[in-house]
Design a protein around this motif. Structure first.
Motif, PDB file in Angstrom:
ATOM      1  N   HIS A 170      93.787  -1.511  12.537  1.00 59.31           N
ATOM      2  CA  HIS A 170      93.626  -1.215  11.106  1.00 59.31           C
ATOM      3  C   HIS A 170      94.972  -0.756  10.537  1.00 59.31           C
ATOM      4  CE1 HIS A 170      92.189   0.630   7.391  1.00 59.31           C
ATOM      5  NE2 HIS A 170      91.017   0.037   7.589  1.00 59.31           N
ATOM      6  N   SER A 171      95.250  -1.136   9.307  1.00 60.01           N
ATOM      7  CA  SER A 171      96.532  -0.789   8.678  1.00 60.01           C
ATOM      8  C   SER A 171      96.721   0.719   8.515  1.00 60.01           C
ATOM      9  CB  SER A 171      96.652  -1.473   7.311  1.00 60.01           C
ATOM     10  OG  SER A 171      95.620  -1.029   6.438  1.00 60.01           O
ATOM     11  N   ASP A 172      95.626   1.471   8.553  1.00 62.39           N
ATOM     12  CA  ASP A 172      95.717   2.919   8.351  1.00 62.39           C
ATOM     13  C   ASP A 172      95.830   3.684   9.663  1.00 62.39           C
ATOM     14  OD1 ASP A 172      95.838   5.073   6.570  1.00 62.39           O
ATOM     15  OD2 ASP A 172      93.689   5.497   6.737  1.00 62.39           O
ATOM     16  N   HIS A 173      95.728   3.001  10.795  1.00 63.97           N
ATOM     17  CA  HIS A 173      95.712   3.710  12.082  1.00 63.97           C
ATOM     18  C   HIS A 173      97.037   4.430  12.351  1.00 63.97           C
ATOM     19  CE1 HIS A 173      95.631   4.371  16.447  1.00 63.97           C
ATOM     20  NE2 HIS A 173      94.316   4.410  16.313  1.00 63.97           N
ATOM     21  N   GLU A 174      98.145   3.723  12.213  1.00 64.13           N
ATOM     22  CA  GLU A 174      99.445   4.331  12.480  1.00 64.13           C
ATOM     23  C   GLU A 174      99.774   5.449  11.491  1.00 64.13           C
ATOM     24  OE1 GLU A 174     104.151   3.005  12.985  1.00 64.13           O
ATOM     25  OE2 GLU A 174     102.543   1.509  13.129  1.00 64.13           O
ATOM     26  N   PRO A 175      99.564   5.239  10.166  1.00 64.81           N
ATOM     27  CA  PRO A 175      99.796   6.352   9.231  1.00 64.81           C
ATOM     28  C   PRO A 175      98.907   7.562   9.513  1.00 64.81           C
ATOM     29  CG  PRO A 175      99.731   4.282   8.039  1.00 64.81           C
ATOM     30  CD  PRO A 175      99.288   3.977   9.440  1.00 64.81           C
ATOM     31  N   LEU A 176      97.659   7.336   9.917  1.00 67.75           N
ATOM     32  CA  LEU A 176      96.775   8.451  10.241  1.00 67.75           C
ATOM     33  C   LEU A 176      97.300   9.234  11.443  1.00 67.75           C
ATOM     34  CD1 LEU A 176      93.143   7.027   9.830  1.00 67.75           C
ATOM     35  CD2 LEU A 176      94.165   8.934   8.569  1.00 67.75           C
ATOM     36  N   PHE A 177      97.775   8.514  12.462  1.00 65.27           N
ATOM     37  CA  PHE A 177      98.330   9.169  13.644  1.00 65.27           C
ATOM     38  C   PHE A 177      99.534  10.030  13.259  1.00 65.27           C
ATOM     39  CE2 PHE A 177     101.161   9.403  17.308  1.00 65.27           C
ATOM     40  CZ  PHE A 177     100.297   9.799  18.310  1.00 65.27           C
ATOM     41  N   ALA A 178     100.422   9.470  12.437  1.00 64.46           N
ATOM     42  CA  ALA A 178     101.615  10.209  12.004  1.00 64.46           C
ATOM     43  C   ALA A 178     101.230  11.394  11.119  1.00 64.46           C
ATOM     44  CB  ALA A 178     102.561   9.275  11.259  1.00 64.46           C
ATOM     45  N   ALA A 179     100.243  11.193  10.243  1.00 61.69           N
ATOM     46  CA  ALA A 179      99.805  12.268   9.344  1.00 61.69           C
ATOM     47  C   ALA A 179      99.193  13.423  10.134  1.00 61.69           C
ATOM     48  CB  ALA A 179      98.797  11.723   8.336  1.00 61.69           C
ATOM     49  N   LEU A 180      98.396  13.092  11.151  1.00 61.12           N
ATOM     50  CA  LEU A 180      97.783  14.136  11.976  1.00 61.12           C
ATOM     51  C   LEU A 180      98.847  14.902  12.752  1.00 61.12           C
ATOM     52  CD1 LEU A 180      95.215  15.499  12.970  1.00 61.12           C
ATOM     53  CD2 LEU A 180      95.015  13.712  14.718  1.00 61.12           C
ATOM     54  N   LYS A 181      99.860  14.194  13.244  1.00 61.89           N
ATOM     55  CA  LYS A 181     100.960  14.848  13.953  1.00 61.89           C
ATOM     56  C   LYS A 181     101.710  15.801  13.021  1.00 61.89           C
ATOM     57  CE  LYS A 181     105.156  13.815  16.620  1.00 61.89           C
ATOM     58  NZ  LYS A 181     106.042  12.748  17.133  1.00 61.89           N
ATOM     59  N   ASP A 182     102.003  15.345  11.797  1.00 66.87           N
ATOM     60  CA  ASP A 182     102.680  16.197  10.818  1.00 66.87           C
ATOM     61  C   ASP A 182     101.830  17.412  10.461  1.00 66.87           C
ATOM     62  OD1 ASP A 182     104.859  14.585  10.754  1.00 66.87           O
ATOM     63  OD2 ASP A 182     104.677  13.992   8.655  1.00 66.87           O
ATOM     64  N   LEU A 183     100.533  17.178  10.272  1.00 64.08           N
ATOM     65  CA  LEU A 183      99.642  18.272   9.889  1.00 64.08           C
ATOM     66  C   LEU A 183      99.553  19.318  10.987  1.00 64.08           C
ATOM     67  CD1 LEU A 183      97.697  19.384   7.752  1.00 64.08           C
ATOM     68  CD2 LEU A 183      95.870  18.069   8.849  1.00 64.08           C
ATOM     69  N   ASN A 184      99.471  18.885  12.240  1.00 67.12           N
ATOM     70  CA  ASN A 184      99.450  19.836  13.363  1.00 67.12           C
ATOM     71  C   ASN A 184     100.722  20.670  13.397  1.00 67.12           C
ATOM     72  OD1 ASN A 184      96.925  19.375  14.551  1.00 67.12           O
ATOM     73  ND2 ASN A 184      97.661  17.567  15.634  1.00 67.12           N
ATOM     74  N   ALA A 185     101.857  20.027  13.132  1.00 61.42           N
ATOM     75  CA  ALA A 185     103.135  20.750  13.115  1.00 61.42           C
ATOM     76  C   ALA A 185     103.167  21.772  11.982  1.00 61.42           C
ATOM     77  CB  ALA A 185     104.290  19.764  12.976  1.00 61.42           C
ATOM     78  N   ILE A 186     102.630  21.408  10.821  1.00 64.99           N
ATOM     79  CA  ILE A 186     102.620  22.313   9.675  1.00 64.99           C
ATOM     80  C   ILE A 186     101.686  23.490   9.934  1.00 64.99           C
ATOM     81  CG2 ILE A 186     101.930  22.534   7.254  1.00 64.99           C
ATOM     82  CD1 ILE A 186     102.963  19.658   6.871  1.00 64.99           C
ATOM     83  N   ILE A 187     100.511  23.222  10.511  1.00 65.96           N
ATOM     84  CA  ILE A 187      99.574  24.300  10.834  1.00 65.96           C
ATOM     85  C   ILE A 187     100.201  25.265  11.840  1.00 65.96           C
ATOM     86  CG2 ILE A 187      97.379  24.830  11.975  1.00 65.96           C
ATOM     87  CD1 ILE A 187      96.232  22.303  10.721  1.00 65.96           C
ATOM     88  N   PHE A 188     100.890  24.715  12.842  1.00 67.27           N
ATOM     89  CA  PHE A 188     101.580  25.565  13.812  1.00 67.27           C
ATOM     90  C   PHE A 188     102.644  26.404  13.108  1.00 67.27           C
ATOM     91  CE2 PHE A 188     105.103  26.313  16.761  1.00 67.27           C
ATOM     92  CZ  PHE A 188     104.444  26.945  17.805  1.00 67.27           C
ATOM     93  N   GLU A 189     103.397  25.778  12.200  1.00 65.13           N
ATOM     94  CA  GLU A 189     104.443  26.487  11.465  1.00 65.13           C
ATOM     95  C   GLU A 189     103.853  27.603  10.604  1.00 65.13           C
ATOM     96  OE1 GLU A 189     107.299  25.419   7.704  1.00 65.13           O
ATOM     97  OE2 GLU A 189     107.157  23.923   9.301  1.00 65.13           O
ATOM     98  N   VAL A 190     102.748  27.307   9.916  1.00 61.51           N
ATOM     99  CA  VAL A 190     102.087  28.309   9.075  1.00 61.51           C
ATOM    100  C   VAL A 190     101.611  29.484   9.930  1.00 61.51           C
ATOM    101  CG1 VAL A 190     100.053  28.757   7.644  1.00 61.51           C
ATOM    102  CG2 VAL A 190     101.418  26.702   7.257  1.00 61.51           C
ATOM    103  N   ASN A 191     101.009  29.181  11.087  1.00 63.58           N
ATOM    104  CA  ASN A 191     100.513  30.239  11.967  1.00 63.58           C
ATOM    105  C   ASN A 191     101.651  31.083  12.528  1.00 63.58           C
ATOM    106  OD1 ASN A 191      97.865  29.468  11.585  1.00 63.58           O
ATOM    107  ND2 ASN A 191      97.807  28.152  13.388  1.00 63.58           N
ATOM    108  N   GLU A 192     102.764  30.423  12.896  1.00 56.51           N
ATOM    109  CA  GLU A 192     103.905  31.165  13.432  1.00 56.51           C
ATOM    110  C   GLU A 192     104.515  32.078  12.363  1.00 56.51           C
ATOM    111  OE1 GLU A 192     105.363  31.340  16.650  1.00 56.51           O
ATOM    112  OE2 GLU A 192     103.308  30.629  16.969  1.00 56.51           O
TER     113      GLU A 192
END
Length: 346
Positions: free
Chosen positions: A228-250
């Protein structure tokens, strides 16, 4: 006004399909929630041309999507985003702005309670919700790129999350005043706008939003085919979001540690000579120990020497940091006075 009407129409039509075909949660019917949202859009719908490009694109895709899990998750994303924006609007419109106009609280108190919620509302209402709505209306229903494009704005939540503890304390403090308490209770009774959730409950909602996005994106990625055309963007978006959540928590942990060190600095007499607040310093342990003096008693007979306690001892409070150890005496009124500093070799 005409620029936002297609988005409003699409939101309503997605909600209609959601209401008629499935519940978001199989254990709990959300029909009432969806009907309430539809009622908010009914006036806008009357002004919409049924042949708009956005609406036609959505219906063309929806007619072939069926009752798919991916479609359910996208619908849940849209519905929860609409609900979230409505919650933020209610907090600002029912509480913050009226309080500011009536001067019920000072501007400092309002800032402590509501933090940057107005900025968060502007981002979601003016940018993120329209982008999500439009993406879901398109044939490919690709929301991954939407999250990627707006990921930097999710750092707005760091300021809000860091301030939440201050918000809770300030709200509890001002609620003891008659004028503020009556104002808050009166606003809460406006069931048509704010519902039965208390103000502190609404103020907790932004703290929970990023983890909710992570849950939805994880489910969506798991239900999106690899081709699906959205699979790769979703994977990248989830990776970015996890990094941001970690940053917010830190940042929140660092903020809480900094606040704790400042409180300790103010509570220990004589600690001004040893500045406790430092970026690298963290408190590990606080405990009390009683130090007593003993002496050996020599004996003429064979056997080990006995020990006799010379003093009843003195209780010290020890504060263990990652790089120093403070020894503090405890006064009768339980105030602490710095008596010795042990520095660790690094």
């Amino acid at each position: 006004m005409s620029d936002i009407l297609p988005d409003s129409a699409t939101v309503s039509r997605v909600l209609w399909q959601l209401r008629d075909e499935w519940d978001l949660n199989p254990l709990y019917s959300q029909a009432d929630t969806v009907d309430c949202m539809l009622a908010q859009h009914c006036n806008t719908l009357a002004l919409i041309d049924d042949t708009s490009e956005v609406s036609c694109a959505y219906y063309e895709k929806a007619s072939t999507a069926g009752n798919s899990q991916r479609m359910k998750i996208l619908s849940e994303l849209l519905v929860t985003e609409v609900t979230y924006v409505d919650t933020l609007k209610n907090v600002v419109g029912v509480y913050l702005n009226p309080m500011r106009e009536a001067k019920v609280l000072s501007e400092t108190e309002l800032r402590e309670i509501f933090s940057n919620i107005e900025v968060i509302l502007a981002f979601h209402n003016d940018h993120f919700l329209p982008a999500v709505t439009y993406a879901i209306s398109r044939p490919e229903m690709a929301v991954g790129s939407v999250f990627l494009h707006h990921s930097a704005h999710f750092r707005l939540y760091s300021t809000y999350t860091n301030n939440h503890e201050v918000s809770v304390k300030t709200l509890s403090s001002v609620a003891s005043r008659r004028a503020a308490s009556c104002f808050i209770q009166s606003a809460r009774q406006d069931v048509t706008q704010i519902g039965q959730v208390s103000l502190d409950g609404h103020l907790l909602t932004p703290v929970q939003r990023l983890p909710r996005y992570r849950m939805l994106l994880t489910d969506l990625l798991n239900n999106t085919p690899p081709d699906h055309s959205d699979h790769e963007p979703l994977f990248a978006a989830l990776k970015d979001l996890n990094a941001i959540i970690f940053e917010v928590n830190e940042k929140k942990r660092a903020f809480e540690n900094h606040s704790q060190l400042r409180r300790l600095q103010a509570s220990i007499s004589g600690s001004a000579a040893i500045p406790l607040v430092a970026p690298h310093r963290t408190l590990r342990l606080v405990d009390s120990f009683c130090l007593q003096s003993f002496t050996k008693l020599s004996t003429r007979k064979s056997g080990p020497a006995a020990c006799k306690r010379v003093t009843d001892g003195y209780t010290y409070r020890y504060l263990l940091f990652n790089d120093i150890l403070l020894q503090c005496s405890v006064a009768a009124n339980k105030d602490l006075k710095l008596s010795r500093v042990y520095k660790f070799d690094t």
